[in-house]
Design a protein around this motif. Sequence first.
Motif, PDB file in Angstrom:
ATOM      1  N   GLN A   1      -0.609  -3.500  -6.941  1.00  0.00           N
ATOM      2  CA  GLN A   1      -0.775  -3.629  -5.493  1.00  0.00           C
ATOM      3  C   GLN A   1      -1.782  -2.619  -4.948  1.00  0.00           C
ATOM      4  O   GLN A   1      -2.600  -2.937  -4.079  1.00  0.00           O
TER       5      GLN A   1
ATOM      6  N   TYR B   1      -2.753  -5.668   0.072  1.00  0.00           N
ATOM      7  CA  TYR B   1      -2.607  -6.526  -1.106  1.00  0.00           C
ATOM      8  C   TYR B   1      -1.967  -7.856  -0.742  1.00  0.00           C
ATOM      9  O   TYR B   1      -2.169  -8.880  -1.416  1.00  0.00           O
ATOM     10  N   GLN B   2      -1.198  -7.875   0.347  1.00  0.00           N
ATOM     11  CA  GLN B   2      -0.533  -9.103   0.767  1.00  0.00           C
ATOM     12  C   GLN B   2      -1.521 -10.153   1.260  1.00  0.00           C
ATOM     13  O   GLN B   2      -1.179 -11.326   1.393  1.00  0.00           O
TER      14      GLN B   2
ATOM     15  N   ARG C   1       4.021  -2.950 -10.717  1.00  0.00           N
ATOM     16  CA  ARG C   1       3.736  -3.703  -9.502  1.00  0.00           C
ATOM     17  C   ARG C   1       3.038  -2.825  -8.465  1.00  0.00           C
ATOM     18  O   ARG C   1       2.078  -3.248  -7.811  1.00  0.00           O
TER      19      ARG C   1
END
Length: 289
Positions: free
Chosen positions: A219, A262-263, A215
């Motif tokens: 990201q 990345y959000q 992850r």
Amino acid sequence: MTTDADTTARIAAVDPTRSFCVSAPAGSGKTELLTQRLLALLSRVERPEQVLAITFTRKAAAEMRDRLLEKLHEAQQKTPVSEEHELRTRELAVALLAHAHTQQWSLDAEIFNLRTIDSLCSDLTRQMPIVSAMGGAVEVIDQPEPLFNEAVSGLLQRVEGSDQTGLALRALLSNFDNNWEQLRGLLIQLLGRRGDWGHRLGMHYSPNDAEQALRATVQELISSVLERLSQRLSQDLNELETLANMAASNLELPQVSLGSSYQALADWRQASNILVKKEGDWRSPKRHQ
């Protein structure tokens, strides 16, 4: 013709008592320099196998072995040479011939310890079966695709299991609309490129730790792409965000913030769907009469 500085560097790189990293373009004489260094090293050891040269392919190892034998044969036959680098190679080859005679070596292709990385690792695992955790001899193959296919088939057979692997496989398949062949092909490709990601996951001994590492990698990749995108659109980014939010309001969609984290990926996707056609062109604003 080489410059004085270049000549000095080439002579220094042959010094067996020092270590060097040589970087140069194609055709600049790296192979000749490597040949010289091997000749110099071989002239200092009791047994030729004490000098190990590692390359990537069997072809490259065979070519280097042939090159060494060629230079030694030319030295034995006293083949005329005139270029500066050839004279240095000849001097080193003559010195090796004298050393080999003293040590009673038989100078043939088999005495040179020129190996591929795979060959060296295979030998090490055979010599240290417990330390290497391989349990014994391993075979290095040139065409690993059938083994990748076998490994992926074995993995997919666990899809009906109730353990964590089975649950993860079912979740993964759902993202591919249960297209087994597509997933199989992608997993095989993934194994073929394990050198790009294996070091990131290989250090983790639990699925949860490996998942967290994966992850974090994804990201990081998303953030780097969005950062480059933000930089390329920097002059128009505020206007694009404003237009996207105006359209979002009319479509009763959430507002977007086109950041580089990345959000922000979901916001970028929404803005892209609003502002860009599937063909890649910008949408034209509708004009009301």
